[in-house]
Design a protein around this motif. Structure first.
Motif, PDB file in Angstrom:
ATOM      1  N   THR A   1       0.858  -1.179   0.000  1.00 50.23           N
ATOM      2  CA  THR A   1       0.000   0.000   0.000  1.00 50.23           C
ATOM      3  C   THR A   1       0.896   1.232   0.000  1.00 50.23           C
ATOM      4  OG1 THR A   1      -1.720  -1.143   1.263  1.00 50.23           O
ATOM      5  CG2 THR A   1      -1.810   1.255   1.224  1.00 50.23           C
ATOM      6  N   ILE A   2       0.476   2.244  -0.741  1.00 49.42           N
ATOM      7  CA  ILE A   2       1.282   3.457  -0.854  1.00 49.42           C
ATOM      8  C   ILE A   2       0.360   4.676  -0.850  1.00 49.42           C
ATOM      9  CG2 ILE A   2       1.310   3.553  -3.389  1.00 49.42           C
ATOM     10  CD1 ILE A   2       4.304   4.263  -3.151  1.00 49.42           C
ATOM     11  N   SER A   3       0.824   5.774  -0.273  1.00 48.93           N
ATOM     12  CA  SER A   3      -0.025   6.965  -0.147  1.00 48.93           C
ATOM     13  C   SER A   3       0.034   7.868  -1.373  1.00 48.93           C
ATOM     14  CB  SER A   3       0.368   7.768   1.099  1.00 48.93           C
ATOM     15  OG  SER A   3       1.724   8.185   1.023  1.00 48.93           O
ATOM     16  N   ARG A   4       1.192   7.952  -2.013  1.00 47.25           N
ATOM     17  CA  ARG A   4       1.369   8.788  -3.203  1.00 47.25           C
ATOM     18  C   ARG A   4       2.276   8.062  -4.189  1.00 47.25           C
ATOM     19  NH1 ARG A   4      -2.029  11.047  -0.790  1.00 47.25           N
ATOM     20  NH2 ARG A   4      -2.271  13.270  -0.292  1.00 47.25           N
ATOM     21  N   ILE A   5       2.052   8.266  -5.471  1.00 47.36           N
ATOM     22  CA  ILE A   5       2.881   7.583  -6.469  1.00 47.36           C
ATOM     23  C   ILE A   5       4.344   7.986  -6.328  1.00 47.36           C
ATOM     24  CG2 ILE A   5       3.364   7.416  -8.952  1.00 47.36           C
ATOM     25  CD1 ILE A   5       0.365   7.465  -9.434  1.00 47.36           C
ATOM     26  N   HIS A   6       4.605   9.251  -6.038  1.00 47.14           N
ATOM     27  CA  HIS A   6       5.999   9.702  -5.948  1.00 47.14           C
ATOM     28  C   HIS A   6       6.739   9.076  -4.773  1.00 47.14           C
ATOM     29  CE1 HIS A   6       5.371  12.510  -2.573  1.00 47.14           C
ATOM     30  NE2 HIS A   6       4.219  12.813  -3.139  1.00 47.14           N
ATOM     31  N   LYS A   7       6.005   8.428  -3.843  1.00 46.83           N
ATOM     32  CA  LYS A   7       6.648   7.724  -2.752  1.00 46.83           C
ATOM     33  C   LYS A   7       7.435   6.503  -3.246  1.00 46.83           C
ATOM     34  CE  LYS A   7       4.895  10.210   0.675  1.00 46.83           C
ATOM     35  NZ  LYS A   7       5.730  11.005   1.611  1.00 46.83           N
ATOM     36  N   LEU A   8       7.172   6.088  -4.484  1.00 45.05           N
ATOM     37  CA  LEU A   8       7.913   4.964  -5.067  1.00 45.05           C
ATOM     38  C   LEU A   8       9.362   5.327  -5.368  1.00 45.05           C
ATOM     39  CD1 LEU A   8       5.322   3.450  -7.576  1.00 45.05           C
ATOM     40  CD2 LEU A   8       6.295   2.311  -5.585  1.00 45.05           C
ATOM     41  N   ARG A   9       9.679   6.618  -5.345  1.00 47.78           N
ATOM     42  CA  ARG A   9      11.027   7.064  -5.694  1.00 47.78           C
ATOM     43  C   ARG A   9      12.101   6.314  -4.896  1.00 47.78           C
ATOM     44  NH1 ARG A   9      13.300  11.347  -8.049  1.00 47.78           N
ATOM     45  NH2 ARG A   9      11.283  12.371  -8.338  1.00 47.78           N
ATOM     46  N   LYS A  10      11.912   6.228  -3.590  1.00 47.23           N
ATOM     47  CA  LYS A  10      12.912   5.572  -2.745  1.00 47.23           C
ATOM     48  C   LYS A  10      12.992   4.067  -3.008  1.00 47.23           C
ATOM     49  CE  LYS A  10      12.607   8.888   1.058  1.00 47.23           C
ATOM     50  NZ  LYS A  10      12.318   9.087   2.507  1.00 47.23           N
ATOM     51  N   LEU A  11      11.913   3.505  -3.525  1.00 47.09           N
ATOM     52  CA  LEU A  11      11.861   2.049  -3.741  1.00 47.09           C
ATOM     53  C   LEU A  11      12.409   1.628  -5.090  1.00 47.09           C
ATOM     54  CD1 LEU A  11       8.289   1.409  -2.303  1.00 47.09           C
ATOM     55  CD2 LEU A  11      10.454   0.990  -1.148  1.00 47.09           C
ATOM     56  N   VAL A  12      12.177   2.452  -6.124  1.00 49.52           N
ATOM     57  CA  VAL A  12      12.526   1.997  -7.484  1.00 49.52           C
ATOM     58  C   VAL A  12      13.580   2.839  -8.178  1.00 49.52           C
ATOM     59  CG1 VAL A  12      10.260   0.962  -7.811  1.00 49.52           C
ATOM     60  CG2 VAL A  12      10.651   3.300  -8.560  1.00 49.52           C
ATOM     61  N   LEU A  13      13.895   4.016  -7.654  1.00 47.82           N
ATOM     62  CA  LEU A  13      14.948   4.835  -8.264  1.00 47.82           C
ATOM     63  C   LEU A  13      16.171   4.956  -7.362  1.00 47.82           C
ATOM     64  CD1 LEU A  13      13.001   7.745 -10.003  1.00 47.82           C
ATOM     65  CD2 LEU A  13      14.126   5.789 -11.051  1.00 47.82           C
ATOM     66  N   LYS A  14      16.082   4.393  -6.157  1.00 45.10           N
ATOM     67  CA  LYS A  14      17.210   4.405  -5.238  1.00 45.10           C
ATOM     68  C   LYS A  14      17.392   3.020  -4.641  1.00 45.10           C
ATOM     69  CE  LYS A  14      16.611   9.257  -3.876  1.00 45.10           C
ATOM     70  NZ  LYS A  14      16.391  10.194  -2.734  1.00 45.10           N
ATOM     71  N   GLY A  15      18.584   2.732  -4.165  1.00 44.43           N
ATOM     72  CA  GLY A  15      18.813   1.465  -3.475  1.00 44.43           C
ATOM     73  C   GLY A  15      18.921   0.282  -4.422  1.00 44.43           C
ATOM     74  N   GLU A  16      18.647  -0.907  -3.880  1.00 46.78           N
ATOM     75  CA  GLU A  16      18.896  -2.153  -4.616  1.00 46.78           C
ATOM     76  C   GLU A  16      17.957  -2.370  -5.786  1.00 46.78           C
ATOM     77  OE1 GLU A  16      16.416  -5.306  -1.854  1.00 46.78           O
ATOM     78  OE2 GLU A  16      18.490  -4.862  -1.336  1.00 46.78           O
ATOM     79  N   ASN A  17      16.788  -1.692  -5.813  1.00 48.05           N
ATOM     80  CA  ASN A  17      15.857  -1.878  -6.920  1.00 48.05           C
ATOM     81  C   ASN A  17      16.064  -0.887  -8.066  1.00 48.05           C
ATOM     82  OD1 ASN A  17      14.487  -4.036  -5.866  1.00 48.05           O
ATOM     83  ND2 ASN A  17      13.050  -2.779  -4.720  1.00 48.05           N
ATOM     84  N   LYS A  18      17.103  -0.060  -7.975  1.00 49.85           N
ATOM     85  CA  LYS A  18      17.305   0.995  -8.984  1.00 49.85           C
ATOM     86  C   LYS A  18      17.403   0.387 -10.369  1.00 49.85           C
ATOM     87  CE  LYS A  18      20.261   4.874 -10.205  1.00 49.85           C
ATOM     88  NZ  LYS A  18      21.458   5.670  -9.853  1.00 49.85           N
TER      89      LYS A  18
END
Length: 267
Positions: free
Chosen positions: A250-267
């Motif tokens: 569950t996510i509150s805003r689409i831009h919250k995905l930034r830390k999950l998919v543009l940073k870290g191991e999932n980049k």
């Protein structure tokens, strides 16, 4: 007022731009028409693909690669069944000729009709061109090419429950037509034209590994997408619990995905 005239918030636009600039693809999957989602190019200012009318239409690199219509005889049978049982207030249709055709299915008070027109006016950028005409609707059923029909039951909260219940009946009794529900409406589309199947078609067409797909949605018609791409499925926090349970996260805003998919191991 300027913010009300936007479809995508500035923070979401910035995330989507960075997502595309990082070498990824963006596809907007919508129950709305191509004419509507194409307008979003003016906000996102990047190239993206379209899955429209709940996957009845698919555009990749501005080329139409899928174009499916409802079977006329099947949809006539469904409309006959609905008119004899639940008696919806109205039907809304997207066809090859019209962005939106509204059929007044039974008497609507002037107040309700006025509320609809007022609601439509304040949609701003979400507003679509619509024609209110029973004659045009019936003619499109007989002679046109219909991508999708929405069944509208009313504005009361109890109508959300009715839409969900009717959706279950339609899926059981008419397996040759796709049926889904979003709040107070049912959506009818051609067989295999649901968001999950549409995105699966898209990934195979351009050769994307399903493991590399991230999906975000908030409505009942997004459930098929959550099921097919469950590993990276995100449902919006404001959604109904009956929808959220199908997504992995569950996510509150689409831009919250930034830390999950543009940073870290999932980049």
């Amino acid at each position: 007022l300027k913010q009300l005239k936007r479809c995508v918030s500035k923070k979401n636009v910035k995330f989507l731009q960075d997502w595309i600039d990082a070498g990824n693809r963006l596809v907007l999957i919508s129950s709305r028409s191509y004419e509507f989602t194409h307008k979003l190019h003016d906000e996102i200012l990047r190239k993206f693909d379209h899955i429209n009318c709940t996957a009845s239409q698919i555009y990749i690199d501005d080329q139409l690669v899928r174009d499916e219509y409802l079977d006329k005889e099947s949809i006539k049978a469904i409309l006959k069944y609905l008119n004899e049982t639940v008696k919806p207030i109205a039907y809304l249709m997207i066809t090859k000729n019209y962005q939106m055709v509204v059929r007044q299915n039974r008497h609507i008070s002037r107040l309700v009709f006025w509320v609809y027109k007022l609601w439509h006016f304040f949609q701003f950028k979400y507003r679509e061109k619509s024609v209110i005409s029973n004659e045009i609707f019936d003619n499109e059923i007989e002679n046109g090419n219909c991508y999708k029909i929405m069944v509208f039951y009313g504005f009361r909260k109890s109508m959300k429950k009715r839409a969900k219940e009717v959706n279950k009946i339609l899926r059981e009794q008419y397996p040759n037509i796709e049926s889904s529900w979003t709040s107070i409406v049912n959506e009818l589309t051609p067989l295999n034209c649901n968001k999950g199947a549409g995105l699966e078609f898209y990934t195979k067409h351009i050769g994307i590994d399903p493991k590399d797909v991230y999906v975000v949605g908030d409505s009942g018609n997004d459930i098929s997408m959550f099921n097919k791409f469950h590993e990276h499925s995100y449902c919006m926090k404001h959604s109904y619990s009956s929808v959220k349970k199908y997504a992995k996260y569950t996510i509150s805003r689409i831009h919250k995905l930034r830390k999950l998919v543009l940073k870290g191991e999932n980049k």
